[in-house]
Enzyme design. Structure first.
Site, mmCIF file in Angstrom:
data_model
loop_
_atom_site.group_PDB
_atom_site.id
_atom_site.type_symbol
_atom_site.label_atom_id
_atom_site.label_comp_id
_atom_site.label_asym_id
_atom_site.label_seq_id
_atom_site.Cartn_x
_atom_site.Cartn_y
_atom_site.Cartn_z
ATOM 1 N N CYS A 90 0.571 -1.320 -0.058
ATOM 2 C CA CYS A 90 0.065 -0.053 0.039
ATOM 3 C C CYS A 90 0.709 1.270 0.096
ATOM 4 O O CYS A 90 0.796 2.139 -0.969
ATOM 5 C CB CYS A 90 -0.857 -0.149 1.159
ATOM 6 S SG CYS A 90 -2.171 -1.554 1.304
ATOM 7 N N HIS A 148 -1.932 7.475 4.429
ATOM 8 C CA HIS A 148 -0.719 6.500 4.685
ATOM 9 C C HIS A 148 0.392 6.832 4.382
ATOM 10 O O HIS A 148 1.397 5.975 3.697
ATOM 11 C CB HIS A 148 -1.244 5.263 4.122
ATOM 12 C CG HIS A 148 -0.718 3.966 4.685
ATOM 13 N ND1 HIS A 148 -0.576 2.689 4.156
ATOM 14 C CD2 HIS A 148 0.021 3.708 5.959
ATOM 15 C CE1 HIS A 148 0.249 1.715 4.874
ATOM 16 N NE2 HIS A 148 0.482 2.511 6.044
#
Length: 477
Positions: A90, A148
């Site tokens: 990710c 993130h």
């Protein structure tokens, strides 16, 4: 009128509202900015799924459920069959997306995934980004969903080019409690800007709700970049009707739960959320001149469908890095296209900046390529050379044309992807010249990137590396 002139005029007549810079990129204007005074810069909606497998959409081959809204989006634009993520995990891919560069150029891009406990590692606030560069072109910018790329107070979307943010800073959260873990000590995961907030609802729906409201209240004086970074279908395995499951989960990783049925509900919910956003664009007269991109941050995880590829998240096999990618721009892009052009996440920055009459910061040149000529049909498919590396099990890969060199632990392979997308036939001994050429090319490229330190965080899916199908012994982290 000769054939070339006729072709040029015919092309331009079909897209009268596309910016001059976009057309100039195709070479069809011959350097003349004929539409500079009347051009309307396109709005941009960038939709990023989380851990979505290549064949998790029915338009890409899903056989067990339908994704009608994303299927329709694909039919209205261009569907890529050879699109890649910058990484098999990710956070690293998100560095590639927002900077338009190989994530290995930044210390934070070496964390796979980025550790939320380390406030010293993240996206540097002074680094040019897709939203910050679009702001210079007059865009309003918003991110709803997953960030993130570093934790508060040092890092965050509002520090890196976004005007508005609602979502989660870390890698995952529960879809109903919106907490970053389970138990009484779990932290709240939702933020409005940099302030923690509590909301009621299924997270996928909450992101779509904010997107719908944003589009409805858009003042139309400025174009917008709307980033929708869903966490779906990332674990925990919870469909929109599974609120009771959230109270029973023992770990956010949800090792003890999930099923193909639940996963299908998560993907279908994502499809419906995208459908609501697209419907709102139509209702507000914005669809024609809005670029909509849908893709995934890496390959699928345990319940995903990555057919016909092998491998999954955390692996540099095709199933871990090949992703769906769809682009729609009715004002400029012909519908119903299927492109075999090899593309990668970091291409979107130069592509979108070109559409907005901008360009990457010259001090931070993009490692990606502008895809507008391909999207406009003004340039044929061309071969690409792309590189990957992943600390887990010392993986490395390069794709050059149809050839792919892959290393997993001490095992090395050479595959011809045009003939063997499942990566079964190892040409390393049959074609030693190509094998050594690509291996050396990867080594030369790697010397231009940051060294991965031993302390860099790495994880493997389900706690087990799945590369044993190539003779590598699986190892527990």
């Amino acid at each position: 009128m000769n054939r070339i002139d006729h072709s040029r005029r015919s092309f331009i007549s079909r897209i009268p509202k596309v910016s001059a810079a976009s057309l100039a990129a195709t070479g069809l204007l011959g350097g003349k900015w004929a539409y500079a005074k009347t051009a309307v810069k396109p709005n941009i909606i960038f939709i990023l799924a989380d851990d979505l497998g290549y064949a998790d959409l029915s338009v890409y081959g899903q056989r067990h459920f339908e994704t009608p809204h994303l299927d329709k989006l694909a039919k209205q634009g261009v569907r890529f069959t050879q699109a890649y993520a910058n990484s098999a995990v990710c956070s690293a891919t998100r560095f590639g997306l927002i900077t338009g560069r190989y994530q290995y150029r930044l210390r934070g891009g070496l964390e796979e995934p980025l550790s939320s406990s380390n406030n010293n590692i993240g996206l540097p606030v002074d680094h040019p980004t897709l939203p910050s560069l679009l702001k210079k072109q007059g865009y309003k910018t918003a991110l709803f969903g997953k960030w993130h790329l570093g934790s508060l107070p040092t890092f965050g979307p509002l520090k890196s080019g976004y005007d508005t943010f609602f979502g989660n800073y870390g890698g995952a959260l529960d879809y109903f409690t919106h907490k970053t873990n389970v138990g009484p000590d779990a932290k709240e995961g939702l933020f409005e800007g940099e302030v923690p907030v509590e909301k009621v609802g299924y997270y996928t729906d909450l992101i779509a709700d904010r997107a719908v409201d944003y589009i409805k209240t858009h003042d139309k004086k400025n174009p917008f970049l709307l980033s929708l970074h869903f966490t779906a279908p990332h674990w925990p395995w919870e469909g929109p009707e599974d609120e009771a499951v959230a109270q029973e989960i023992k770990s956010l990783f949800h090792y003890e739960g999930g099923s193909l049925e639940t996963y299908a509900k998560m993907v279908k919910s994502l499809d419906e959320a995208v459908g609501r956003v697209l419907k709102t664009l139509d209702a507000n007269g914005l669809a024609k001149n809005t670029i909509v991109i849908f893709t995934s941050d890496n390959g699928g995880e345990r319940f995903s469908d990555t057919w016909p590829f092998t491998g999954q998240k955390t692996e540099l096999l095709e199933g871990g890095i090949r992703v769906p990618a769809i682009v729609r721009w009715p004002a400029a892009i012909k519908s119903g296209q299927v492109s075999e052009q090899v593309a990668i996440t970091m291409d979107w920055l130069p592509t979108l900046l070109s559409a907005a009459e901008g360009a990457p910061d010259p001090a931070y040149p993009s490692d990606g390529e502008n895809l507008l000529p391909i999207l406009f049909g003004a340039q044929p498919v061309k071969p690409r050379t792309l590189f990957w590396r992943y600390k887990g099990n010392n993986q490395r890969a390069i794709r050059s044309g149809d050839w792919k060199y892959l290393k997993i632990a001490n095992n090395e392979f050479l595959f011809n992807l045009a003939e063997d997308v499942r990566e079964r036939a190892n040409y390393a001994e049959r074609n030693p010249e190509k094998f050594n050429e690509l291996k050396q090319q990867w080594e030369s490229w790697n010397k231009t990137m940051l060294v991965i330190p031993q302390e860099a965080n790495t994880h493997v899916v389900d706690g087990t590396l799945q590369a044993d199908r190539h003779g590598v012994i699986s190892t527990k982290k």
